[in-house]
Design an enzyme around this catalytic site. Structure first.
Site, mmCIF file in Angstrom:
data_model
loop_
_atom_site.group_PDB
_atom_site.id
_atom_site.type_symbol
_atom_site.label_atom_id
_atom_site.label_comp_id
_atom_site.label_asym_id
_atom_site.label_seq_id
_atom_site.Cartn_x
_atom_site.Cartn_y
_atom_site.Cartn_z
ATOM 1 C CD1 TRP A 130 -2.628 1.673 0.439
ATOM 2 C CD2 TRP A 130 -2.125 1.832 2.618
ATOM 3 N NE1 TRP A 130 -3.386 2.687 0.977
ATOM 4 C CE2 TRP A 130 -3.095 2.814 2.310
ATOM 5 C CE3 TRP A 130 -1.658 1.747 3.935
ATOM 6 C CZ2 TRP A 130 -3.608 3.684 3.264
ATOM 7 C CZ3 TRP A 130 -2.165 2.610 4.872
ATOM 8 C CH2 TRP A 130 -3.129 3.572 4.543
ATOM 9 C CG ASP A 211 -2.556 -3.024 7.159
ATOM 10 O OD1 ASP A 211 -3.641 -2.922 7.759
ATOM 11 O OD2 ASP A 211 -2.197 -2.209 6.283
ATOM 12 C CE LYS A 246 -10.143 0.139 2.888
ATOM 13 N NZ LYS A 246 -9.734 1.034 1.858
HETATM 14 C C1 LMR Z 1 -6.740 2.307 -0.655
HETATM 15 O O1 LMR Z 1 -5.701 1.633 -0.674
HETATM 16 O O2 LMR Z 1 -7.245 2.783 -1.686
HETATM 17 C C2 LMR Z 1 -7.447 2.536 0.640
HETATM 18 O O3 LMR Z 1 -6.799 1.878 1.661
HETATM 19 C C3 LMR Z 1 -7.735 3.959 0.927
HETATM 20 C C4 LMR Z 1 -6.523 4.743 1.287
HETATM 21 O O4 LMR Z 1 -6.558 5.403 2.331
HETATM 22 O O5 LMR Z 1 -5.543 4.739 0.535
#
Ligand code: LMR
Length: 396
Positions: A130, A211, A246
């Site tokens: 992420w 996570d 989510k």
């Molecule tokens: C995402 O990866 O799109 C979500 O977790 C929202 C975010 O805060 O980035």
């Protein structure tokens, strides 16, 4: 003082929605940020959430501060969700939970705690991960290293590469793992692989930081916790960062939790005292509303059943969209085999599109996805699918 401040680049995920909003084309599609949409393209408030919210508002007597770590019942409900009904870690005092502002708040609290209280200097994250993970941990003062994870050649897990990279982990390092629905790839280890990962980290005396932002979006609420539970069987110490954005659709209520498991109750209580100190100097105490909704749902069997069936329906809709997406790419004449998309878990599809192709989708077709090629399948609907597939085939 401020004339020396340089403009920052837009956020790699949330910045895309800002750009999308400025796009005046009627046929534009936003498949960037991980937000669930129903078949009408709406992000509704779940019915279980609405029912719980009504009760929360009707019963509330005060807006006085929550405890720094939130209500004890919230922590207990979160641990039951993580470890399963009847698990010893719910109540034995070795696992303690802070109610945090979202999953991001949990990750930042974890990073600050590791860096300033636990003497940890380095955290390993999957490659890719992420986009906000490295930024959060760097902001907390940790060094961020990467371990191999995704194999673009077969669109699956590079498990041999991952294990080889984890061999480089040093005693006292932290290793970030995605409990399920890996963001952005949608590729998760199987249970045997989780066991091997837990064994390696245990042997290395490294700290697993898990996570857990998509519990219920992979295979089911219990099934998705199986990897974490393998880690809990093997490792004495670990952290779990939960997000309820989510699975409860509570995105803007910023509702999450940090659970820390220690080897004894005494250590756990020292850890909690330091987590509270860390939270106090950051956001002081958690926002109440989202946590109270989650607590109400998890503490009431009827509401919980309703929530689980709504979560099941979201997961099943995404799975159906995966199949339809692959079919529609084929019908649009895609020269590539995209069938791997049906094997990925969670909200996202890691499409394999290059940065240039992602840019052309935006400029020529008004389709917004994340620069890594990550497409939010949870934002697809039967009505935007054909347009999306045609555009992807055109940029291939
Ligand atoms: C995402 O990866 O799109 C979500 O977790 C929202 C975010 O805060 O980035």
């Amino acid at each position: 003082m401020f004339e020396n401040v340089q403009a920052a680049p837009p956020d790699p995920i949330l910045g895309i929605t800002e750009a999308f909003k400025k796009d005046s084309r009627a046929e534009k599609i936003n498949l960037s940020v991980g937000v669930y949409k129903d078949e009408n393209g709406e992000t509704p408030v779940l019915e279980s959430v609405q029912a719980a919210e009504e009760r929360v508002v009707a019963e509330q007597k005060t807006k006085a501060y929550k405890p720094i770590n939130g209500d004890p019942t919230y922590g207990k409900n979160v641990r039951e969700l993580l470890f399963g009904e009847g698990a010893s870690l719910i109540d034995n005092g070795e696992a303690v939970t802070c109610h945090t502002p979202g999953g991001t708040g949990a990750l930042r609290l974890a990073g600050d705690f590791l860096q300033s209280k636990a003497g940890i200097r380095r955290i390993w994250t999957s490659d890719p991960t992420w986009a906000n993970h490295p930024a959060i941990f760097k902001a907390a003062g940790l060094e961020v290293a990467k371990y191999r994870y995704f194999d673009p050649a077969n669109n699956g897990l590079d498990f041999a590469g991952m294990k080889a990279a984890l061999e480089e982990v040093q005693e006292g390092d932290a290793v970030l793992l995605h409990a399920c629905c890996h963001n952005p790839s949608g590729v998760d280890p199987n249970l045997e692989q989780w066991k091997e990962i837990a064994d390696i980290l245990n042997e290395k005396k490294a700290l697993p930081v898990i996570d857990f932002a998509y519990q219920g979006f992979g295979k089911g609420v219990q099934e998705d916790a199986a990897g974490l539970r393998r880690v809990a069987e093997t490792c004495d110490e670990f952290l779990v960062c939960s997000s309820f954005s989510k699975n409860f659709g509570l995105y803007n209520e910023r509702t999450g939790a940090l659970t820390a498991k220690s080897s004894t109750r005494d250590i756990a209580s020292a850890v909690m005292s330091q987590l509270k100190l860390t939270a106090r100097t950051n956001y002081s105490n958690p926002p109440a509303h989202g946590g109270e909704i989650v607590n109400k749902i998890l503490g009431d069997q009827e509401l919980k059943n309703q929530w689980i069936s709504e979560l099941d329906a979201m997961r099943e809709r995404i799975l159906e969209m995966r199949t339809l997406f692959v079919e529609s790419l084929q019908k649009s004449g895609a020269s590539r085999d995209f069938s791997f998309i049906t094997r990925q878990n969670g909200m996202f599809s890691f499409s394999g599109l290059s940065k240039e192709q992602v840019e052309r989708l935006k400029l020529d077709y008004g389709i917004y996805i994340v620069g890594s090629g990550r497409i939010n399948v949870a934002g697809m609907t039967p009505s935007n699918l054909q347009q999306l597939s045609n555009a992807i085939v055109a940029v291939l």
